[in-house]
Design a protein around this motif. Sequence first.
Motif, PDB file in Angstrom:
ATOM      1  N   SER A 266     -22.626  -3.359  27.011  1.00 21.25           N
ATOM      2  CA  SER A 266     -22.043  -3.174  28.377  1.00 21.25           C
ATOM      3  C   SER A 266     -22.101  -4.560  29.048  1.00 21.25           C
ATOM      4  O   SER A 266     -21.323  -4.718  30.002  1.00 21.25           O
ATOM      5  CB  SER A 266     -22.736  -2.151  29.033  1.00 21.25           C
ATOM      6  N   ARG A 267     -22.987  -5.393  28.505  1.00 19.67           N
ATOM      7  CA  ARG A 267     -23.162  -6.597  29.103  1.00 19.67           C
ATOM      8  C   ARG A 267     -22.057  -7.767  28.541  1.00 19.67           C
ATOM      9  O   ARG A 267     -21.597  -8.716  29.209  1.00 19.67           O
ATOM     10  CB  ARG A 267     -24.451  -7.155  29.019  1.00 19.67           C
ATOM     11  N   THR A 268     -21.876  -7.662  27.364  1.00 16.09           N
ATOM     12  CA  THR A 268     -21.254  -8.801  26.555  1.00 16.09           C
ATOM     13  C   THR A 268     -19.882  -8.161  26.077  1.00 16.09           C
ATOM     14  O   THR A 268     -19.095  -9.070  25.383  1.00 16.09           O
ATOM     15  CB  THR A 268     -21.832  -9.322  25.357  1.00 16.09           C
ATOM     16  N   GLY A 269     -19.905  -6.870  25.708  1.00 14.14           N
ATOM     17  CA  GLY A 269     -18.376  -6.312  24.978  1.00 14.14           C
ATOM     18  C   GLY A 269     -18.724  -6.539  23.530  1.00 14.14           C
ATOM     19  O   GLY A 269     -18.101  -6.011  22.916  1.00 14.14           O
ATOM     20  N   ARG A 270     -19.838  -7.016  23.056  1.00 15.41           N
ATOM     21  CA  ARG A 270     -20.177  -7.057  21.696  1.00 15.41           C
ATOM     22  C   ARG A 270     -21.033  -5.888  21.111  1.00 15.41           C
ATOM     23  O   ARG A 270     -21.849  -5.525  21.654  1.00 15.41           O
ATOM     24  CB  ARG A 270     -20.674  -8.459  21.152  1.00 15.41           C
ATOM     25  N   ASN A 271     -20.621  -5.448  20.129  1.00 11.09           N
ATOM     26  CA  ASN A 271     -21.327  -3.985  19.412  1.00 11.09           C
ATOM     27  C   ASN A 271     -21.976  -4.447  18.223  1.00 11.09           C
ATOM     28  O   ASN A 271     -21.340  -4.518  17.166  1.00 11.09           O
ATOM     29  CB  ASN A 271     -20.296  -2.975  19.160  1.00 11.09           C
ATOM     30  N   VAL A 272     -23.060  -4.735  18.467  1.00 13.31           N
ATOM     31  CA  VAL A 272     -24.046  -5.261  17.120  1.00 13.31           C
ATOM     32  C   VAL A 272     -25.433  -4.541  17.172  1.00 13.31           C
ATOM     33  O   VAL A 272     -25.904  -4.252  18.083  1.00 13.31           O
ATOM     34  CB  VAL A 272     -24.347  -6.716  17.289  1.00 13.31           C
ATOM     35  N   PRO A 273     -25.924  -4.412  16.061  1.00 12.43           N
ATOM     36  CA  PRO A 273     -27.165  -3.755  15.760  1.00 12.43           C
ATOM     37  C   PRO A 273     -28.510  -4.867  16.552  1.00 12.43           C
ATOM     38  O   PRO A 273     -28.391  -5.980  16.795  1.00 12.43           O
ATOM     39  CB  PRO A 273     -27.547  -3.769  14.405  1.00 12.43           C
ATOM     40  N   VAL A 274     -29.661  -3.963  16.769  1.00  9.02           N
ATOM     41  CA  VAL A 274     -30.580  -4.746  17.573  1.00  9.02           C
ATOM     42  C   VAL A 274     -31.085  -5.909  16.915  1.00  9.02           C
ATOM     43  O   VAL A 274     -31.478  -6.750  17.616  1.00  9.02           O
ATOM     44  CB  VAL A 274     -32.022  -3.791  17.685  1.00  9.02           C
ATOM     45  N   HIS A 275     -31.196  -5.892  15.625  1.00  7.59           N
ATOM     46  CA  HIS A 275     -31.858  -7.092  14.774  1.00  7.59           C
ATOM     47  C   HIS A 275     -30.869  -8.279  15.087  1.00  7.59           C
ATOM     48  O   HIS A 275     -31.477  -9.495  15.249  1.00  7.59           O
ATOM     49  CB  HIS A 275     -32.214  -6.888  13.361  1.00  7.59           C
ATOM     50  N   THR A 276     -29.488  -7.856  15.311  1.00 12.90           N
ATOM     51  CA  THR A 276     -28.695  -9.132  15.582  1.00 12.90           C
ATOM     52  C   THR A 276     -28.980  -9.675  17.107  1.00 12.90           C
ATOM     53  O   THR A 276     -28.911 -10.878  17.204  1.00 12.90           O
ATOM     54  CB  THR A 276     -27.269  -8.687  15.536  1.00 12.90           C
ATOM     55  N   ILE A 277     -29.370  -8.790  17.883  1.00 16.37           N
ATOM     56  CA  ILE A 277     -29.671  -9.193  19.122  1.00 16.37           C
ATOM     57  C   ILE A 277     -30.789  -9.998  19.166  1.00 16.37           C
ATOM     58  O   ILE A 277     -30.967 -11.078  19.987  1.00 16.37           O
ATOM     59  CB  ILE A 277     -29.572  -8.086  20.119  1.00 16.37           C
ATOM     60  N   VAL A 278     -31.899  -9.630  18.559  1.00 15.86           N
ATOM     61  CA  VAL A 278     -33.087 -10.135  18.538  1.00 15.86           C
ATOM     62  C   VAL A 278     -32.931 -11.746  18.110  1.00 15.86           C
ATOM     63  O   VAL A 278     -33.543 -12.490  18.501  1.00 15.86           O
ATOM     64  CB  VAL A 278     -33.907  -9.543  17.683  1.00 15.86           C
ATOM     65  N   GLU A 279     -32.137 -11.877  16.942  1.00 13.01           N
ATOM     66  CA  GLU A 279     -31.835 -13.084  16.331  1.00 13.01           C
ATOM     67  C   GLU A 279     -31.009 -14.242  17.276  1.00 13.01           C
ATOM     68  O   GLU A 279     -31.772 -15.227  17.483  1.00 13.01           O
ATOM     69  CB  GLU A 279     -30.918 -13.170  14.773  1.00 13.01           C
ATOM     70  N   ALA A 280     -30.250 -13.585  18.096  1.00 16.18           N
ATOM     71  CA  ALA A 280     -29.634 -14.390  19.133  1.00 16.18           C
ATOM     72  C   ALA A 280     -30.644 -14.807  20.291  1.00 16.18           C
ATOM     73  O   ALA A 280     -30.547 -15.867  20.508  1.00 16.18           O
ATOM     74  CB  ALA A 280     -28.472 -13.340  19.654  1.00 16.18           C
ATOM     75  N   ALA A 281     -31.404 -13.870  20.322  1.00 15.88           N
ATOM     76  CA  ALA A 281     -32.455 -14.377  21.652  1.00 15.88           C
ATOM     77  C   ALA A 281     -33.383 -15.143  21.039  1.00 15.88           C
ATOM     78  O   ALA A 281     -33.727 -16.295  21.792  1.00 15.88           O
ATOM     79  CB  ALA A 281     -33.163 -13.116  21.876  1.00 15.88           C
TER      80      ALA A 281
END
Length: 303
Positions: free
Chosen positions: A197-212
């Motif tokens: 809802s913040r970025t429009g991108r639909n990815v699993p949590v581990h991808t978000i962790v790597e981006a962080a």
Amino acid sequence: MRLGIDLGGTKIEIIALGDGGRELLRERVATPQSAYEDTIRAMRDLVVGVESRLGERGTLGVGIPGTISPVSGLVKNANSTRLIGHPLDKELSDALSRPVRVANDANCFALSEASDGAAAGKDIVFGIIAGTGVGGGVVISGHVLNGAHAIAGEWGHNGLPRITPEELAASQRCYCGRDNCIESWCSGPSVSRQYRSRTGRNVPVHTIVEAARSGDADALRIIEGFYDRFARSIATLVNILDPDAIVLGGGLSNISELYEELPPRVEYHAFTPQGRTLIVKNRHGDSSGVRGAAWLWQEHETG
Ligand SMILES: [Zn+2]
């Protein structure tokens, strides 16, 4: 010898434990997708097969994705709906001519880790499974705390503590029918949803962790929010149970930052003016369910 069965929606696993939790044998079969009676038969056949191969009879514990209601004696709250409404422990007990102990799979996870896992030797242990859902189990002095309605530890359906105006404005309806359950903010899918809802991108949590980890500002913001909400949620159970150890399991337990990020945040939100609760990663991983089922019988009870 102690036998444990982990009854899942797609597979049934059995383990035989010898002295000190030593693994003697383990095998798995697909869960019958036919009638409920076939599931009972499959578990019976596994036990009979293992015992004839090892030439020994064992005690039997079973972990199920649900619980036996102390009121009706029937399975309830199971996501394998085929089990609901059946006296599974009694029927398996009749099929194998011995008492059978049945417990929720989150309780089995906590028991396994408290017995010879990451919280071995700790008195009060809270086991958290955080992945597609958020659940928990309590073990005190080596015994599972079931509770009057067999829901002790089901803290994922408490409301999110210290909810902020921003969170209220983005209120989340949980499948249980209530708003803003811990699970509806702290599960893997809910963290993915917040990122989407913040970025429009639909990815699993581990991808978000790597981006962080690589400094992505949106991912950092979402993950920081997750650490804070998870810590607030854990602080409420620290205030009630004051566990000697909290063991994390499930997919989210693989986020290595949790073990640095959570303790100071929990300390901040909990009542203890100083003193950090030990928060550790599980030792037995996916095996904790089946090992904990075997541990439903203590070593001295094997006779
Ligand atoms: Zn809920």
